[in-house]
Each structure stands twice: as C-alpha cells, then as structure tokens.
Write a protein that holds these residues in place. Structure first.
Motif, PDB file in Angstrom:
ATOM      1  N   GLY A   1       0.620  -1.295  -0.073  1.00  0.00           N
ATOM      2  CA  GLY A   1       0.195   0.092  -0.139  1.00  0.00           C
ATOM      3  C   GLY A   1       0.926   1.150   0.052  1.00  0.00           C
ATOM      4  N   ASP A   2       2.209   1.137   0.290  1.00  0.00           N
ATOM      5  CA  ASP A   2       2.856   2.402   0.231  1.00  0.00           C
ATOM      6  C   ASP A   2       3.294   2.763  -0.988  1.00  0.00           C
ATOM      7  OD1 ASP A   2       5.067   1.498   3.084  1.00  0.00           O
ATOM      8  OD2 ASP A   2       2.775   2.309   2.855  1.00  0.00           O
ATOM      9  N   SER A   3       3.873   3.824  -1.256  1.00  0.00           N
ATOM     10  CA  SER A   3       4.325   4.482  -2.669  1.00  0.00           C
ATOM     11  C   SER A   3       5.820   4.761  -2.617  1.00  0.00           C
ATOM     12  CB  SER A   3       3.797   5.692  -2.477  1.00  0.00           C
ATOM     13  OG  SER A   3       2.191   5.783  -2.696  1.00  0.00           O
ATOM     14  N   LEU A   4       6.489   4.574  -3.596  1.00  0.00           N
ATOM     15  CA  LEU A   4       7.961   4.905  -3.910  1.00  0.00           C
ATOM     16  C   LEU A   4       7.918   5.429  -5.281  1.00  0.00           C
ATOM     17  CD1 LEU A   4       9.913   1.669  -3.400  1.00  0.00           C
ATOM     18  CD2 LEU A   4      10.264   3.925  -2.193  1.00  0.00           C
ATOM     19  N   ARG A   5       8.884   6.479  -5.351  1.00  0.00           N
ATOM     20  CA  ARG A   5       9.207   7.098  -6.544  1.00  0.00           C
ATOM     21  C   ARG A   5      10.752   6.975  -6.992  1.00  0.00           C
ATOM     22  NH1 ARG A   5       6.804  11.693  -9.081  1.00  0.00           N
ATOM     23  NH2 ARG A   5       7.907  12.853 -10.536  1.00  0.00           N
ATOM     24  N   LEU A   6      10.854   6.190  -8.062  1.00  0.00           N
ATOM     25  CA  LEU A   6      12.019   5.870  -8.763  1.00  0.00           C
ATOM     26  C   LEU A   6      12.578   7.045  -9.761  1.00  0.00           C
ATOM     27  CD1 LEU A   6      11.521   2.209  -9.732  1.00  0.00           C
ATOM     28  CD2 LEU A   6      12.123   3.321  -7.386  1.00  0.00           C
TER      29      LEU A   6
ATOM     30  N   GLY B   1      -2.935   2.833 -13.812  1.00  0.00           N
ATOM     31  CA  GLY B   1      -3.663   3.177 -12.782  1.00  0.00           C
ATOM     32  C   GLY B   1      -2.908   3.230 -11.456  1.00  0.00           C
ATOM     33  N   ARG B   2      -1.706   2.472 -11.257  1.00  0.00           N
ATOM     34  CA  ARG B   2      -0.839   2.873  -9.895  1.00  0.00           C
ATOM     35  C   ARG B   2       0.406   3.327 -10.242  1.00  0.00           C
ATOM     36  NH1 ARG B   2       0.796  -1.880  -7.610  1.00  0.00           N
ATOM     37  NH2 ARG B   2       1.007  -2.961  -9.695  1.00  0.00           N
ATOM     38  N   PHE B   3       1.083   3.175 -11.342  1.00  0.00           N
ATOM     39  CA  PHE B   3       2.209   3.990 -11.909  1.00  0.00           C
ATOM     40  C   PHE B   3       2.138   4.977 -12.807  1.00  0.00           C
ATOM     41  CE2 PHE B   3       4.762  -0.471 -11.249  1.00  0.00           C
ATOM     42  CZ  PHE B   3       4.207  -0.474 -10.172  1.00  0.00           C
ATOM     43  N   SER B   4       2.950   6.045 -12.392  1.00  0.00           N
ATOM     44  CA  SER B   4       2.971   7.247 -13.528  1.00  0.00           C
ATOM     45  C   SER B   4       4.436   7.615 -13.857  1.00  0.00           C
ATOM     46  CB  SER B   4       2.257   8.402 -12.687  1.00  0.00           C
ATOM     47  OG  SER B   4       2.218   9.578 -13.374  1.00  0.00           O
ATOM     48  N   ILE B   5       4.660   7.704 -14.987  1.00  0.00           N
ATOM     49  CA  ILE B   5       5.948   7.842 -15.405  1.00  0.00           C
ATOM     50  C   ILE B   5       5.924   9.472 -15.960  1.00  0.00           C
ATOM     51  CG2 ILE B   5       5.262   7.039 -17.844  1.00  0.00           C
ATOM     52  CD1 ILE B   5       8.217   6.255 -17.906  1.00  0.00           C
TER      53      ILE B   5
END
Length: 131
Positions: free
Chosen positions: A15-20, A66-70
């Motif tokens: 449920g957490d988020s990360l930004r690569l 829907g979950r990831f955004s580039i």
C-alpha cells in the motif's frame, strides 16, 4: 556514453508508495524515449512503462496502469516512475532504459513494450514490498 542511473528503490509495505528516479548524464537525453522494466527473482524482465522524447505519450503495462505514473524533465535529464499502492508482487529490480527511437510510429504502437527497442540500460534499483 549514455548511462542511465536509477535511484529511489527500497523496502516498503503493501500500500505504500515509492518514486524511482533515473538520471542520464548525456546531452542527447531529450532525444531519447525512456522506459522502465523490472525483473523479479526467477522471472524474465518485463515492461513497466515508457515515455516518448517530449513526454507527450506514455505507455503502461496492465499491472502498472492506474497505479504507476511516468514523467520526465528534459531540463534535468531525469525520468521518474511514481509507484502507488504497491503490492508484494511488485518486488523486483527496476531498470531504466533509453531508446534512440524517440517516438513510436503509427505502424508500431507497441514498440516500447519490447526490450529490443532500448539501446542503453541502467544497473537497476531494488524495490521490495512486504506484506
């Protein structure tokens, strides 16, 4: 030498988020399409997301939609992958890649889903999602 360098991976909970973040120190960065792939233990590397050279067209795998955004910043030579609502099955090494084919032509709309479209690869960053 075009060498993508990934950062931002880590260990998170479901449920957490990360930004690569991927940085490419090359003057031609703005002319490359950029992509993210991932490889889980014991599995083949698979497509996650891609963005064309101007950032106007984006591509997502079914699991990323829907979950990831580039996104990309051509002034900073960076491309980011924002990952929300992470799941244990997202655990993998995430790779950033650059493609000389800066846009997908109409006759090849799925160009970036293939690893063969990409010419330069980073070494990857580990993302681990605990349940």
């Amino acid at each position: 030498q075009v060498q993508p360098v990934e950062s931002g991976g880590g260990l998170v909970q479901t449920g957490d988020s990360l930004r690569l973040l991927c940085t490419v120190s090359h003057y031609m960065f703005s002319k490359y399409a950029m992509g993210w792939f991932r490889q889980a233990p014991g599995k083949e590397r698979e497509f996650v997301s891609a963005i064309d050279w101007r950032g106007t067209t984006t591509y997502y795998s079914d699991f990323a939609e829907g979950r990831f955004s580039i996104s990309r910043d051509n002034n900073k030579n960076t491309v980011s992958l924002q990952m929300d609502n992470l799941r244990p099955e997202d655990t993998a090494v995430y790779y950033c890649a650059a493609s000389r084919q800066h846009y997908a032509p109409a006759h090849s709309p799925n160009l970036y889903y293939s690893q063969s479209a990409f010419d330069f690869w980073g070494r990857g960053t580990q993302v681990s999602v605990s349940s």
